[in-house]
Design a protein around this motif. Structure first.
Motif, mmCIF file in Angstrom:
data_model
loop_
_atom_site.group_PDB
_atom_site.id
_atom_site.type_symbol
_atom_site.label_atom_id
_atom_site.label_comp_id
_atom_site.label_asym_id
_atom_site.label_seq_id
_atom_site.Cartn_x
_atom_site.Cartn_y
_atom_site.Cartn_z
ATOM 1 N N PHE A 76 11.602 2.497 0.055
ATOM 2 C CA PHE A 76 11.163 1.306 0.247
ATOM 3 C C PHE A 76 11.241 0.229 -0.732
ATOM 4 C CE2 PHE A 76 8.920 3.117 4.107
ATOM 5 C CZ PHE A 76 9.476 2.123 5.140
ATOM 6 N N ALA A 77 10.982 0.749 -2.048
ATOM 7 C CA ALA A 77 11.389 -0.210 -3.025
ATOM 8 C C ALA A 77 12.616 -0.695 -3.459
ATOM 9 C CB ALA A 77 10.952 0.812 -4.334
ATOM 10 N N ILE A 78 13.644 -0.155 -2.678
ATOM 11 C CA ILE A 78 15.036 -0.670 -2.780
ATOM 12 C C ILE A 78 15.022 -1.926 -1.933
ATOM 13 C CG2 ILE A 78 17.525 -0.295 -2.202
ATOM 14 C CD1 ILE A 78 16.892 2.820 -2.993
ATOM 15 N N VAL A 79 14.344 -1.886 -0.888
ATOM 16 C CA VAL A 79 14.207 -2.937 0.056
ATOM 17 C C VAL A 79 13.448 -4.184 -0.420
ATOM 18 C CG1 VAL A 79 13.763 -3.849 2.375
ATOM 19 C CG2 VAL A 79 14.778 -1.405 1.917
ATOM 20 N N ALA A 97 1.575 9.537 -5.772
ATOM 21 C CA ALA A 97 2.376 10.658 -5.586
ATOM 22 C C ALA A 97 3.231 11.090 -6.538
ATOM 23 C CB ALA A 97 3.068 10.499 -4.036
ATOM 24 N N ILE A 98 3.947 10.112 -7.240
ATOM 25 C CA ILE A 98 4.877 10.486 -8.222
ATOM 26 C C ILE A 98 4.011 10.975 -9.426
ATOM 27 C CG2 ILE A 98 6.493 9.601 -10.083
ATOM 28 C CD1 ILE A 98 7.681 7.947 -7.607
ATOM 29 N N ILE A 105 6.614 11.564 0.341
ATOM 30 C CA ILE A 105 5.963 10.112 0.302
ATOM 31 C C ILE A 105 6.462 9.461 -1.091
ATOM 32 C CG2 ILE A 105 4.052 8.929 -0.063
ATOM 33 C CD1 ILE A 105 2.650 10.770 1.684
ATOM 34 N N ALA A 106 6.591 10.249 -1.926
ATOM 35 C CA ALA A 106 7.198 9.667 -3.271
ATOM 36 C C ALA A 106 8.662 9.145 -3.142
ATOM 37 C CB ALA A 106 7.212 10.593 -4.397
ATOM 38 N N LEU A 107 9.457 9.969 -2.225
ATOM 39 C CA LEU A 107 10.846 9.692 -2.113
ATOM 40 C C LEU A 107 11.093 8.536 -1.068
ATOM 41 C CD1 LEU A 107 13.585 10.742 -2.651
ATOM 42 C CD2 LEU A 107 13.739 11.970 -0.851
ATOM 43 N N LEU A 108 9.953 8.530 -0.114
ATOM 44 C CA LEU A 108 9.943 7.531 0.793
ATOM 45 C C LEU A 108 9.645 6.214 0.076
ATOM 46 C CD1 LEU A 108 10.326 6.553 4.083
ATOM 47 C CD2 LEU A 108 8.010 6.873 3.796
ATOM 48 N N SER A 109 8.628 6.231 -0.777
ATOM 49 C CA SER A 109 8.343 5.009 -1.332
ATOM 50 C C SER A 109 9.317 4.299 -2.456
ATOM 51 C CB SER A 109 7.144 4.977 -1.967
ATOM 52 O OG SER A 109 7.394 6.025 -3.117
ATOM 53 N N ALA A 169 0.854 -1.174 -0.011
ATOM 54 C CA ALA A 169 0.081 0.068 -0.056
ATOM 55 C C ALA A 169 1.022 1.168 0.099
ATOM 56 C CB ALA A 169 -0.846 0.160 1.249
ATOM 57 N N LEU A 170 1.963 1.322 0.727
ATOM 58 C CA LEU A 170 2.989 2.276 0.912
ATOM 59 C C LEU A 170 3.510 2.540 -0.605
ATOM 60 C CD1 LEU A 170 4.378 4.588 2.320
ATOM 61 C CD2 LEU A 170 6.237 2.809 2.844
ATOM 62 N N LEU A 171 3.844 1.465 -1.284
ATOM 63 C CA LEU A 171 4.424 1.538 -2.507
ATOM 64 C C LEU A 171 3.271 2.128 -3.599
ATOM 65 C CD1 LEU A 171 6.615 -1.854 -3.060
ATOM 66 C CD2 LEU A 171 7.293 0.781 -2.470
ATOM 67 N N LEU A 172 2.371 1.673 -3.469
ATOM 68 C CA LEU A 172 0.934 2.361 -4.365
ATOM 69 C C LEU A 172 0.782 3.875 -4.270
ATOM 70 C CD1 LEU A 172 -1.222 -0.734 -4.570
ATOM 71 C CD2 LEU A 172 0.247 0.039 -6.175
#
Length: 83
Positions: free
Chosen positions: A49-52, A33-34, A42-46, A25-28
């Motif tokens: 998180f996509a790297i992990v 946001a992007i 939030i865009a930068l945070l996601s 959900a955070l990624l979506l």
């Protein structure tokens, strides 16, 4: 002890599913946001998180995409386009 193991065996899958749903959900939300150019943080945070590669069949594919997203979001002028 066996009662404890039964409880853990019942709760653990539900907890893992909840973690996976929250992560995706955070990624979506970050993707939204992007594309909408809203909520830069939030865009930068996601992208971070996509790297992990966490709990997903395509987790490894998220590493270069997350790095690319961070590089693009950190460029000059991109942050100003977000409202």
């Amino acid at each position: 002890m066996t009662r404890f193991l039964v409880i853990v065996a019942a709760v653990l899958p539900v907890a893992l599913v909840a973690i996976v749903v929250a992560y995706n959900a955070l990624l979506l939300i970050g993707v939204w946001a992007i594309f909408a150019r809203k909520a830069y943080a939030i865009a930068l945070l996601s992208c971070c998180f996509a790297i992990v590669p966490l709990l997903g069949p395509c987790g490894v594919a998220g590493i270069p995409i997350g790095i690319w997203g961070i590089v693009v979001l950190r460029k000059k002028g991109v942050r100003e386009t977000f409202s």
